[in-house]
Every structure is written in C-alpha cells, then in structure tokens.
Design an enzyme around this catalytic site. Sequence first.
Site, PDB file in Angstrom:
ATOM      1  CE  LYS A  97      -0.212   2.407  -0.049  1.00  0.00           C
ATOM      2  NZ  LYS A  97       0.077   2.085  -1.462  1.00  0.00           N
ATOM      3  CB  SER A 108       2.068  -1.191  -1.169  1.00  0.00           C
ATOM      4  OG  SER A 108       1.609  -0.078  -1.921  1.00  0.00           O
ATOM      5  CB  SER A 151       0.167  -0.430  -4.667  1.00  0.00           C
ATOM      6  OG  SER A 151       1.447  -0.992  -4.585  1.00  0.00           O
TER       7      SER A 151
END
Lengths: 540, 563, 146
Positions: free
Chosen positions: A117, A192, A216
């Site tokens: 990420k 996210s 997330s």
Amino acid sequence: MLSTIQPPRYLSRFPLRRRTKCRSLHILSSAEPATKTSLTDQSQILSIRDLLLSRQLSAVELTHSYLDRLKQTEPHIKCFLHVSDPDKVLKQAQEIDDKIKRNEEVGPLAGIPVAIKDNICTADMPSTGGSHILEGYRPPFDATAVKRLKDLGAIVVGKTNLDEFGMGSTTEASAFKVTANPWDLSRVPGGSSGGSAASVSARQCVVSLGSDTGGSVRQPASFCGVVGLKPTYGRVSRFGLMAYASSLDVIGCFGSSVADTGILLHSISGYDSLDATSSKREVPDFTSQFTSASSLQSRPLEGLRVGLIRETVDAGVDSGVKSAIQGAAAHLEQLGCILKEVSLPSFSLGLPAYYILASSESSSNLSRYDGVRYGNQASSDELNALYEESRAKGFGSEVKMRILMGTYALSAGYYDAYYKRAQQVRTIIRKSFKAALDENDILISPAAPSAAYKIGEKKNDPLAMYAGDIMTVNVNLAGLPALVLPCGFVEGGDVGLPVGLQMIGAAFDEEKLLKVGHIFEQTLEGYNFVPPLISNAAFT
Amino acid sequence: MTVGRLFECQSFILSQFSLLCSDKERVFHVYDFISEVKNHRNVVLYCSMKSSQTQTATQEKQQPPKVKVPQHALKRTVDKFTRDYEAIIGIETHVQLSTLTKAFCSCPYNYGSQPNTSICPICMGLPGALPVLNSKMIEFAVKLGLALNCKLSLNSKFDRKQYFYPDLPKGYQISQFDIPIATGGYIDLDIPLEFGGGHKKFGITRVHMEEDAGKLLHSGNGAQVDLNRAGVPLLEIVSEPDMRTGIEAAEYAAELQRVVRYLGISNGNMQEGSLRCDVNVSIRPIGQLEFGTKVEIKNLNSFSSINRAIDFEISRQAQLHSQGQGDHIVQETRLWEEGAQKTVTMRKKEGLSDYRYFPEPDLPEVILTQEYVDSIHKSLPELPEMKRRRYENMGLSMQDVLFLANDMNVAEYFDATLSSGADLKLAANWIMGDIAAYMKNEKLSINEIKLTPKELGELIASIKGGTISGKIGKEILFELLAKGGTVKGLIEEKDLIQINDPVEIGKMIDKVISENPKQLEQYRGGKTKLQGFFAGQVMKLSKGKANPGLLNKILLEKLNAKS
Amino acid sequence: MAMGSSRALLILSNFKFKPTLPFASSSLKPFPPFIRNNFRTRNFSAKTSSSLPPPDLPRLAETARISLAPNEVEEFAPKIRRVVGWFGQLQAVDLDNVEPAIRADTEGDNLREDVPETFENKEALMASVPSYKEPYIKVPKVLNKE
C-alpha cells in the site's frame, strides 16, 4: 441451489498468455476446486517455494507470469500507483534463481511477488500515501514491515492505490486514480486499502500489505473476496507507515488464502526498536496450526466458543450479507463450534468515537505535510501563505474535512466534550470486548454492512460512508486482531459479489483466528473466490 | 511551556536586530544561541566553549557578584519608583540535556556542527517516522526532579503541543502537558553578601520533558532552517512566582545552572542556549494581594541581563503605575535589548494560543518504579546546597563557601585537597587565590591544571611543616600547575629544602657579618634597620632556603651579642 | 475429501440461505438504525452538542493552515456541521467515572539506549527538500501570525 451463488467458471475477458511451461500454471490458478490435500496446496507461498526449490519453476518465470497478468489487468482495475521497473524485478528474481542454482539458502518468501500500500514507505520507490502533497516523494528508508519482507526474499512489484492517507472506504479518495473491484469493474474495491485488496483478488501479486485504522484492510478484503487480517495493535511495527490515527493504525495483510495471510503476518510481526508501541511478545509460528483438510477430523473445532455479535446482524445490514454470515455461523457450528449470540451494547458508540479520535489524530499527524522539508511546495513569498497554499493544493477534500474536524475537536474548550469523551467510550468498548472474549474464543460479525457498492454511490455523503465502517471500527478502538475471509456471495455484478466474515480474537491471539479461519476456508465448499476476470477457466 | 512562542519570537528578534544593530558582532553575541549568523563565528564560539564549563563559573567566581553591573544609575531610578511596589517574578527555564543522542531518535547532537548534518527521518519529521524515547532523558529528568525536591509522577506521559513553524518539523512539539514528570519542589540558595546576603528558598512548580526545535535564521527576504537542534532533549523548569528582585531571579538562574552542572545533565551554558530563561514580571502596590498584569521577558542570555532586564521592567511598570497609567501595562512578551539596556514590546498577546494539546499516541506512558527512583536518589552527588552547608559548618566564611561550591569541579578539588590532609583555610586560600588566578590567565579549568589535589595538599603541608618556605612554595606552585610533578620531586630536584639547622644558619650569619664589618659597625651604632640588609644577605647566601624565622632569631642574637 | 464436500453441502443446505430471493440493496441509508445510540443515556439534555458553538470554518482553516476556496467553504460547512452534530451524540452518554483510554494498549517500556547512530542516507533526506540551498532548508519570510 449452490450453483446460483457460485460464480460460473466462464472465460475471462482478460485471458492470460498461456505459458509453455504448464507446471507454473498450477500455482497461478488458485481457483482450485476444494480438493486440496496438502498444506502447500492451500498456500500459494508454500507451493511456490516447493516449485522453486524443486526447480520445477524459476523465479524469473514466476515473476514474468505475474508481471504479464499485472500488465493485462491493470488498465481495467487500476490497483497500482507505481509498478516496479520490470527489469529490476526480474533481476531480483534472477538473483534468487542463481542462489538456488548454487544451492544457497533463500528466504522463505524468495521470489514471492508482493504489493505494498502506498502509505507504507519503500526506499527509492515513490510513496505518496495517495496524496498530491507527496507526489514524487521517495522515502530514504523502508518501512520495517517492507524491510522484513525484502529480507525474506519477497519481491515488491509495486505500490497500491488507496484513499488519501487511508481516509476513506472506497479508494475513490485517492488523489491519482479510482481502483475498480475485480468482481465488477463498476464497483468500488472498498478502502482504504482498495488497491492492495484488488491486486490480490486479481492475482497481480501473491500477497499484499495494507493498513487498517478503522477497517481499511477488512472491508476491502470483504469487497474483493480475499483474506484480510488486521493484527493486534503492536503486533506489527508501524515504522514507515504514514500515520493517519496513530493509536488505531496497524499494518495488515492480504492473501488469497488464510495460510498465505498467516505466513505474511508472521514475516512482518514482532518487536521493532523503531516503534515504541510495538510489542515485545514472542511471535508464534502461525503456520504450525495449519493442517491440511484431508487430515481434519469430522468436527475439528469441537467446543470452540463463537459469539455472533448481535448488533452486527441488526437492522441496517444488507439481508444478503446477513444470510451469508448466518450461513457461515452455521458452518462453524457444523465444525463443532458452540455458537452464541452476544450483545455489545456500546457497539454503536464506536463509530462516532472512532471518527472523533481518528480525525483528531489525523489533524495532528498531517501537520508535518507543510511543503517545507519534502513534498509539493506552493510558491509564496510569505511563510504562512506557503503553508496554506501547499496544504490547500496538496490535500483532497476528505482529508481537509477530517483535519478541520479534528482541529475543532482538539480545540481548547472542546477537548473534553469530544476527544476525552471518545476516549472514555473507547474504555467502555475495550471492556465490553474483553468481557465478550472472556466468554467466547472468537467473536464473529460481517466485515461490512453490505457488499461492494457502485463507484460514486457514497462519494458525497460522508455519514453514509462512515456508517459503512460500523463493523470494523470497534476492533481498532479495542486494539484487537480480526481476520476477514470470504464466506459467501450476494447478488450483484455478473456473478455475485463476495461477502466477508469477520472473526475477532483476543489481543495477540492471531494464532487462533488463523487456525479457525484456515479450517473454515478448507471446509467451505462450493465457492470460488477468484473473480471471473482471471478465473482459471482462462487457462483451460 | 513556551518554546513554541519562544521560537516564533526569534524571527522577530532577528529582523529587529538587523534594524537596531549595525554591529554584527554584537548581534551575534546577544543572539548567538538563536542565530549563528556566520559560520566562522560558530567555530570561534565552539572553541571557546570547550572549556566553558568551569571557565564561566570561575570567571563568575572571580567577581562573586554574578551580576556585576554598573548599578548606581539604574538603582536610583528603580528606587525612586519602586519604593511603593512589590515585584512578583517567576521564571521558566529550558535546560538542554547533555545526552549523547536526541530525545526521540539516535542522532548525535553536537553544538556547532555543520547545519543539517545531525538529522534523520525521525527528527526531520518524515512520513512514517516514529519517536522512541531516550532512556537517559528520563534519568536526567528524575535526577533534576529529585535535586529540586520535587514530587515525581510515577506515571506521566507525553503530549503533543501543536503549532506550525519551520523549525518544528512535525508540526507539533512532543512535550508534557497536564502530567509533568516532577512537581512541587523548591530550590535553596544563598544570596552573595554584596547583595545583602541571606538564604532563600524559591518554589518549583514543575519540571517536564520536551524536545527542542531547530533553528530559524533570518536572512534578507527569507529564512533558513537548520534542524540539527530539532529533537534535542530539554527539561523545562517552571518556578513559583517567588522572586522579588532582579538579583534574586539571577541568583535563582545561577543556582539552577549549578544544580544541572553538579548533576552532569547539562553544560548549563547560557551563551550556547543550553540554559535559557524567560521571566515573568508583574508588580503590585505593597500590601495588595492580587497580582498585577504579567509581562514576559525573553532574550536573556546571561545572569546579569536577567537582573538588569527585570530591574528595568520593574521600574518601567512602577513608573507607569505611579503616573496613573497602570492600564498601559498589558500582557505581552517583551525583549531585552542588551545594547539599549531596555525591554521593548515584541508581541502583544491577544488571548492565549491554542496549542490543541493531546496525549502523544506514539509513545507509551512514562512509568517509573519506586526502586528506579530510589536508585537514582542514591546516585545523586552532593548538591550545591548541601556542599555550602557543609563548608559553612566547617567554618569557612560565606564568601569562601560561595566561591568553592560554585563549581562542582572546584569543590571536588577542594574536597580532595582536604582529604589529603591539608589545612582547611590554607587549601581554600590557595585555590581561591593563586590557582584561580592561574586558571583565569591560562583559560584553563581546574580539571586541566597539572597540579593534583594530593600535591596541593603536599605543598601546603610542606610549607606548614617548614620543609619549604612560603616563598619557595609559591614558586614551585606555578611549576606544578603548568608541568605537574610532585612537590617532593621538585624540592629534591631543585634542592629547595628549607635549612632549619641553627648551626648551619649561624655559620652563614657569621660569614655575612664578617664580610660586612662596616654595616655591622653602623648597626651597632644604632642603625638597627640594617637587620634587613643582613637577613637579605644571609637568605641570598642560603639560596632562599634558610628558615626565615630561625634566621632572624639567630641573626638578632648575633648582631646584638657583642654590644 | 469427498466426505468434506458432502458435509459442506449439508451445512449449506441446512441454513436459511435464500439465494433465490431478491438480494437486499447493498446501499445504506445515511443513518441505519444500528448507528442510533441505544446506549444508556443521561437523563438531562443540558450537556448536548448544541451547547457548544458550531465549528467556525474560517478560523479552523487558519489554525490548520489550509486555505479554503469559497466553493470549498460552501461544500464543507454543511458536511462538517452534520458530522460534528453526529459526534455530539456522545454528550448524551453517561460516562461518569469512566477513565479515558488515552492511547492504544501498549506493553512495557520501550525505551532507547542513549547510543548515537548516524543516519547514512543524508543525501536522500536533502534531495527531498523543495527549496534547499546548501546547507540550509529555505523558507520565505515569516510574518507573525497570532
């Protein structure tokens, strides 16, 4: 009946180039029918390792096949903000092959393509956090989790898309692109960590790292039909994770199986002298709990106490999701678990408490993005104008709003009414979870109140978006570990949309979650959690 | 608590200064801790700082009024207005700790290094970087808390104090807000005799840990940031508003400096900014209970500037009061201008800044065990106050006590000299006299001189015991200071042993008398002053080694014998 | 494995899974019932969010050093008011005698020894600085803002 909820094995729209060496296909097509016999069959990582060490497959071949798929699928899914230079990646793969050839020791993750990420720092690779303010920024260091993966031989294939600094539940709040859900390109992958979840779902990498502040990792895992694990706060070092809400943030893991997810967690866990909140507890070998399905007893989870959180299957939760969770609960009972409903009366308070704490901490954590030492700087002949313009241009709307709300909640005279009360609620939530986990081995709930929704659907309604986090935020407030794994489908898209089951464990008891999750996964039959886009039909 | 504001003000200070002072040297001198205007000056300062620890103290001891100022003119004006008012003074002091690394990262900190070289992702506030607390910072905080007789919080925490400034990389300062590590203590000190003398006890409100900011240097149209100092550990010490005069405030600061130096937790150097004092001054008519409006004064880089700035401020406020303009005293921050010897408005306060404090989530609570605190307590050195009381009880005068206890190294040297058996008064005199003078001339600290306490004891004993004369003792003292060696060795090497044998001295006297018949005749004729001449000749003949008492006694006998 | 398969089938056919029925909409109403506070509440309404002044957006923006365009103020103001109003529900919760959990549960005293280590990659640190003029980071002039 089952056939209606199982995605049909139809030809992918993105057929992969068929490779001459068919043996590699074995590991690439994870949509195996549920007739796995050995542990390596339940783990891409272990099976790749087997193939590499037995020289049935080279790391270069493996890398090629993943890069090829990435290249073909990426224009449609848009998981990545940065894809590693193929030459560099292949060179790393070649080095692993050379080592194997020389019979030298290679790390347990040798050659495994991983995605990271983009709010997790990678040295000499862009790390933007999904924000314009860090466009072009390259950290001078690796996050501890990334460093550990690299040290074990993993190959970073790229940096994945996210809601700016982790603030969002759809990945639409990225400054750069909108990621699509591999199950239905018109839907969000969740967020996210949408890019990391979608990239595993689309088999662009074997495993990936995400971050979980309020869900997330777990919510996108649910939306994308992959396994997502939020570790106990303190289990994994946060060093190198761009802070959103420091008291809630954890780095989490995605994999296409519980085994892979557990192996990934094991690789990044453990005390780090660079993170004062990381725990010195010993990290158990999570994989030692895994047994192959064939050796399972008829009721392998006999006596395990499972509490279904009543408030999570209440009104307001999608009925299809509810059914899937009830189905999963029944499955657990069949495996020998003692199922009970438990009530956490403070559950609904978690959401406002979470958003108060998260916005407050974010308003502080994002102060460092001022355009002075790194990142984008607006030109100005006066300092405050430079700050205000750099931040105005650098941050997106959601981030700005959360900073403003957090600034408000921390202001003198408001602190007691908001921040402190939220912390008191946090105490209550912790206690209620503690009590529930004293009575039960694990708690279960949906990972999200719904399956993946349409892109743009909730973009302009913050409260509707925040409401989607109800299943997950309490776990962050309590600092507990939670595993999400696909357990069924609801109608939607062409073939249905996956639904994730959340299992919540006691602090630092990831081992139990992984064990239960693994058995659940091995025994849950009739489902195929590989999106049609890259289903193994493509290879046959 | 006001480091943030302190640095906010520095920009202003410097821009003001470019207007006020054309003399850059002075700008530098006054503002060196903020500005380091030119690199080469850093070097100069760095060099002179090497020995500053004791040097500063010694210099101050040379003129025990730590705060020696042309007082008379000021004093008169002050007296004129201040007679009817009482000043209330409180001080916030920032002490930079002499740890090897910064508070929350492993960067080494060395004062005066090249800008932006002692930095890393953590103190530069890079995305993803996290603080990890230096254990030494806690140790030093506990030491100071105990030395200041505070109550320690066994369970304290860090908080974030938030404001934007280029020298503050994270946009917040890690500090302690509502639960400081130490609270409710006091400090004892003795006011020098020249300022009226007397023992004072001032309250300490709190001691807390925090990190320093970097430095912002103003140049032309913009500013430059040096982050070397960002993250350096500080202790902030807040006093009770117990002081009433500039002298008391300056003595409070001087005592704090002594304490931190004794504890070895800071070099306490004001010029480098290792010890920074901001004072709050208000006045009220004598007899009134409520406090007046508080004014904060910054930019105080020496004890004397603390004293003078406060006296100026008291006078300014008293003057306004007595002219019926008490409402012109507003809550503000004023700067002490060394050149003009006055305070000027820097920033008026429109309500208090909102720093949006909240608990630092990246750091665990600071938990102290009683065992830990006890072990630190046991390890504390004898502190200045205890030393002074001990010396006083030994019979030294307060002036000597203040001199000797001012610098821990001097005090240790003195103690070591005593433990080698030296006479108390003589040891004090040697150290405060010739040795101090030598150190001052040679710009050396007491640790750098070659004379060991043991040899000083030996020297004192040799003189007292008559082995050498006081005159020879003084001569070899300087040799020992510069080159080292032992008293015995030097005495032997140079054959300096005092002649105490009356027969030998008598022989020499006989020789001198026989060689100077004319003078003898004059002496015996009544010119008795010539005794000195004879004594000088004999001493010369003995190469200075004759015991002077013995010499004179025998000489007198012989001169008078045949009359 | 055959046994496992049939077992799973059995399980799945056993529970009330009704895949043929129309699926519920996956979209959520802004305030689903479970969001509403069903926790025990205080018996008085004096300490509700309404007693606190609503956010002053321009002042917050100034404090947070974010300049807002007029259209942003227009867009954010009602959203922030709604969210802050929603935060306000915590005012009604009885939290007397509840200790605040001021941080995540962390274990032990993770302190650092005072041993210097030099960060080697300083060039990379400085390479990221937008306005760098050796050896300083440059910023424009500072006007006091208070």
